[in-house]
Design a protein around this motif. Structure first.
Motif, PDB file in Angstrom:
ATOM      1  N   PRO A  63     111.056  24.715  64.448  1.00  0.00           N
ATOM      2  CA  PRO A  63     110.282  25.098  63.453  1.00  0.00           C
ATOM      3  C   PRO A  63     109.320  26.365  63.188  1.00  0.00           C
ATOM      4  O   PRO A  63     108.835  26.788  62.272  1.00  0.00           O
ATOM      5  CB  PRO A  63     109.177  23.702  63.711  1.00  0.00           C
ATOM      6  N   ILE A  64     108.886  26.789  64.712  1.00  0.00           N
ATOM      7  CA  ILE A  64     108.241  28.061  64.767  1.00  0.00           C
ATOM      8  C   ILE A  64     109.242  29.277  64.262  1.00  0.00           C
ATOM      9  O   ILE A  64     108.652  30.164  63.378  1.00  0.00           O
ATOM     10  CB  ILE A  64     108.076  28.444  66.227  1.00  0.00           C
ATOM     11  N   ILE A  65     110.465  29.297  64.600  1.00  0.00           N
ATOM     12  CA  ILE A  65     111.302  30.210  64.071  1.00  0.00           C
ATOM     13  C   ILE A  65     111.542  30.210  62.432  1.00  0.00           C
ATOM     14  O   ILE A  65     111.330  31.307  61.735  1.00  0.00           O
ATOM     15  CB  ILE A  65     112.775  29.991  64.635  1.00  0.00           C
ATOM     16  N   ASP A  66     111.476  29.093  61.789  1.00  0.00           N
ATOM     17  CA  ASP A  66     111.606  28.969  60.446  1.00  0.00           C
ATOM     18  C   ASP A  66     110.147  29.690  59.905  1.00  0.00           C
ATOM     19  O   ASP A  66     110.081  30.167  58.817  1.00  0.00           O
ATOM     20  CB  ASP A  66     111.665  27.644  59.806  1.00  0.00           C
ATOM     21  N   ASP A  67     108.935  29.280  60.392  1.00  0.00           N
ATOM     22  CA  ASP A  67     107.672  29.877  60.085  1.00  0.00           C
ATOM     23  C   ASP A  67     107.584  31.286  60.074  1.00  0.00           C
ATOM     24  O   ASP A  67     107.167  31.972  59.230  1.00  0.00           O
ATOM     25  CB  ASP A  67     106.726  29.355  60.584  1.00  0.00           C
ATOM     26  N   LEU A  68     108.090  31.727  61.340  1.00  0.00           N
ATOM     27  CA  LEU A  68     108.266  33.287  61.403  1.00  0.00           C
ATOM     28  C   LEU A  68     109.105  33.925  60.375  1.00  0.00           C
ATOM     29  O   LEU A  68     108.864  35.028  59.845  1.00  0.00           O
ATOM     30  CB  LEU A  68     108.591  33.629  62.986  1.00  0.00           C
ATOM     31  N   PHE A  69     110.124  33.344  60.193  1.00  0.00           N
ATOM     32  CA  PHE A  69     111.179  33.851  59.130  1.00  0.00           C
ATOM     33  C   PHE A  69     110.399  33.895  57.628  1.00  0.00           C
ATOM     34  O   PHE A  69     110.495  34.811  57.017  1.00  0.00           O
ATOM     35  CB  PHE A  69     112.374  32.922  59.019  1.00  0.00           C
ATOM     36  N   GLU A  70     109.671  33.033  57.464  1.00  0.00           N
ATOM     37  CA  GLU A  70     108.725  32.883  56.217  1.00  0.00           C
ATOM     38  C   GLU A  70     107.996  34.193  55.984  1.00  0.00           C
ATOM     39  O   GLU A  70     107.587  34.709  55.210  1.00  0.00           O
ATOM     40  CB  GLU A  70     108.421  31.416  55.813  1.00  0.00           C
ATOM     41  N   ASP A  71     107.199  34.166  57.131  1.00  0.00           N
ATOM     42  CA  ASP A  71     106.115  35.305  57.205  1.00  0.00           C
ATOM     43  C   ASP A  71     106.695  36.593  57.104  1.00  0.00           C
ATOM     44  O   ASP A  71     106.168  37.480  56.231  1.00  0.00           O
ATOM     45  CB  ASP A  71     105.464  35.226  58.711  1.00  0.00           C
ATOM     46  N   ALA A  72     107.862  36.576  57.774  1.00  0.00           N
ATOM     47  CA  ALA A  72     108.521  38.191  57.567  1.00  0.00           C
ATOM     48  C   ALA A  72     108.970  38.436  56.395  1.00  0.00           C
ATOM     49  O   ALA A  72     108.842  39.574  55.689  1.00  0.00           O
ATOM     50  CB  ALA A  72     109.579  38.157  58.549  1.00  0.00           C
ATOM     51  N   ARG A  73     109.590  37.292  55.444  1.00  0.00           N
ATOM     52  CA  ARG A  73     109.947  37.615  54.182  1.00  0.00           C
ATOM     53  C   ARG A  73     108.913  37.982  53.315  1.00  0.00           C
ATOM     54  O   ARG A  73     108.937  38.883  52.563  1.00  0.00           O
ATOM     55  CB  ARG A  73     110.550  36.116  53.671  1.00  0.00           C
ATOM     56  N   ASP A  75     106.346  39.647  54.137  1.00  0.00           N
ATOM     57  CA  ASP A  75     105.743  41.147  54.324  1.00  0.00           C
ATOM     58  C   ASP A  75     107.346  42.099  53.936  1.00  0.00           C
ATOM     59  O   ASP A  75     107.018  43.144  54.227  1.00  0.00           O
ATOM     60  CB  ASP A  75     105.427  40.997  55.680  1.00  0.00           C
ATOM     61  N   GLY A  76     108.161  41.614  53.420  1.00  0.00           N
ATOM     62  CA  GLY A  76     109.341  42.255  53.150  1.00  0.00           C
ATOM     63  C   GLY A  76     110.070  42.714  54.446  1.00  0.00           C
ATOM     64  O   GLY A  76     110.731  43.777  54.242  1.00  0.00           O
ATOM     65  N   ARG A  77     109.917  42.085  55.483  1.00  0.00           N
ATOM     66  CA  ARG A  77     110.845  42.312  56.498  1.00  0.00           C
ATOM     67  C   ARG A  77     112.154  41.140  56.704  1.00  0.00           C
ATOM     68  O   ARG A  77     111.848  40.134  56.380  1.00  0.00           O
ATOM     69  CB  ARG A  77     109.897  42.299  57.720  1.00  0.00           C
ATOM     70  N   ARG A  78     113.075  41.788  57.403  1.00  0.00           N
ATOM     71  CA  ARG A  78     114.094  40.938  57.685  1.00  0.00           C
ATOM     72  C   ARG A  78     114.825  41.324  58.968  1.00  0.00           C
ATOM     73  O   ARG A  78     115.176  42.361  59.347  1.00  0.00           O
ATOM     74  CB  ARG A  78     115.105  41.130  56.756  1.00  0.00           C
ATOM     75  N   ASP A  79     114.838  40.645  60.004  1.00  0.00           N
ATOM     76  CA  ASP A  79     115.241  40.761  61.469  1.00  0.00           C
ATOM     77  C   ASP A  79     116.533  39.499  61.635  1.00  0.00           C
ATOM     78  O   ASP A  79     116.635  38.665  60.793  1.00  0.00           O
ATOM     79  CB  ASP A  79     114.258  40.568  62.372  1.00  0.00           C
ATOM     80  N   GLU A  80     117.052  39.936  62.770  1.00  0.00           N
ATOM     81  CA  GLU A  80     118.017  38.790  63.206  1.00  0.00           C
ATOM     82  C   GLU A  80     117.353  37.479  63.645  1.00  0.00           C
ATOM     83  O   GLU A  80     116.220  37.590  64.028  1.00  0.00           O
ATOM     84  CB  GLU A  80     119.095  39.239  64.533  1.00  0.00           C
ATOM     85  N   ARG A  81     117.994  36.533  63.653  1.00  0.00           N
ATOM     86  CA  ARG A  81     117.473  35.126  64.047  1.00  0.00           C
ATOM     87  C   ARG A  81     117.150  35.377  65.634  1.00  0.00           C
ATOM     88  O   ARG A  81     116.062  34.713  65.894  1.00  0.00           O
ATOM     89  CB  ARG A  81     118.306  34.003  63.839  1.00  0.00           C
TER      90      ARG A  81
END
Length: 258
Positions: A63-73, A75-81
């Motif tokens: 769940p934390i990984i999903d939240d971090l992915f959403e925050d990055a999206r 902000d216009g950022r995209r990283d590896e899982r």
């Protein structure tokens, strides 16, 4: 063959020659978590444990990984899982206030086991007994886990969900579990989100049916893009490209059958 591949091959050979009931206690006895700083000055963390213990850790981290992915999206950022997983590990260690708003939905640990193995209490030949995405476990451990409310059970001689047509709008519980087993997470290629909404490829208002082979799990973002911006998964199964309506691979661009 690389050193890591050779090591994995040796581990597989060792496990194949040992009863699974004996393998898990041995792995548990040798469990470890090691931290060190390398010559470059980077902090490293390595852990080894049983599949069951690993599933408990990932149930908290996902769940934390999903939240971090959403925050990055946003902000216009995209990283590896793996990047988000590392950040999730740090966030988990930070002090935080007790959760007061609506809790995140539960993350399922899917346990798949052949009926004969469950009844008999041991796994033989090509029989399955494993937690999806993590690996095999003993049948006796599976029996112990079945009392845990977070686990859903898929029995290989259970309901044939693939060929069942459900007339309701939402998928049945069996269909939901089968979807999570076959394709955990969003089906959009490159999307690491695991919280999903079940989407009908063709509108339910037109088909008036729900079949497993006509459903795709999509995260909230991609589900919104499909229904409000015309995007779509290309034809096929499993993880695949997600394209805008003017892309020639878009399903609506295919020639209509006579």
């Amino acid at each position: 063959m690389s050193f890591s591949e050779l090591r994995e091959e040796a581990l597989r050979a060792r496990a194949a020659g040992e009863d699974r009931e004996a393998t898990q206690p041995r792995i548990h006895a040798a469990r470890r978590l090691r931290a060190w700083t390398d010559a470059e000055g980077a902090w490293n963390l390595s852990a080894r444990a049983t599949v069951v213990d690993g599933s408990k850790v990932m149930r908290v981290l996902n769940p934390i990984i999903d939240d971090l992915f959403e925050d990055a999206r946003r902000d216009g950022r995209r990283d590896e899982r793996d990047t988000y997983a590392s950040d999730a590990r740090v966030r988990l260690a930070e002090p935080h206030e007790p959760e007061t708003k609506n809790p995140s939905p539960k993350y399922l640990g899917l346990l798949r086991i052949d009926w004969e193995a469950l009844v008999r209490g041991d796994v033989r030949d090509d029989e399955l007994c494993e937690i999806t995405g993590l690996g095999p476990i003993p049948a006796t451990t599976a029996r112990e886990l079945l009392g845990d409310a977070i686990l859903e059970l898929v029995i290989t001689k259970g309901v044939d969900v693939l060929h069942v047509t459900h007339l309701g709008r939402g998928p049945t519980a069996a269909q939901r579990v089968a979807l999570a087993w076959s394709s955990p997470g969003c089906r959009v290629e490159g999307c690491p989100r695991t919280r999903v909404e079940i989407d009908h490829r063709d509108p339910y208002a037109q088909t008036r049916q729900t079949r497993l082979d006509e459903l795709d799990p999509l995260c909230r973002l991609h589900h919104h893009q499909k229904h409000h911006e015309g995007w779509s998964l290309v034809e096929g199964t499993g993880k695949r490209a997600f394209v805008p309506p003017d892309d020639p691979r878009h399903p609506k661009s295919r020639p209509k059958r006579e």
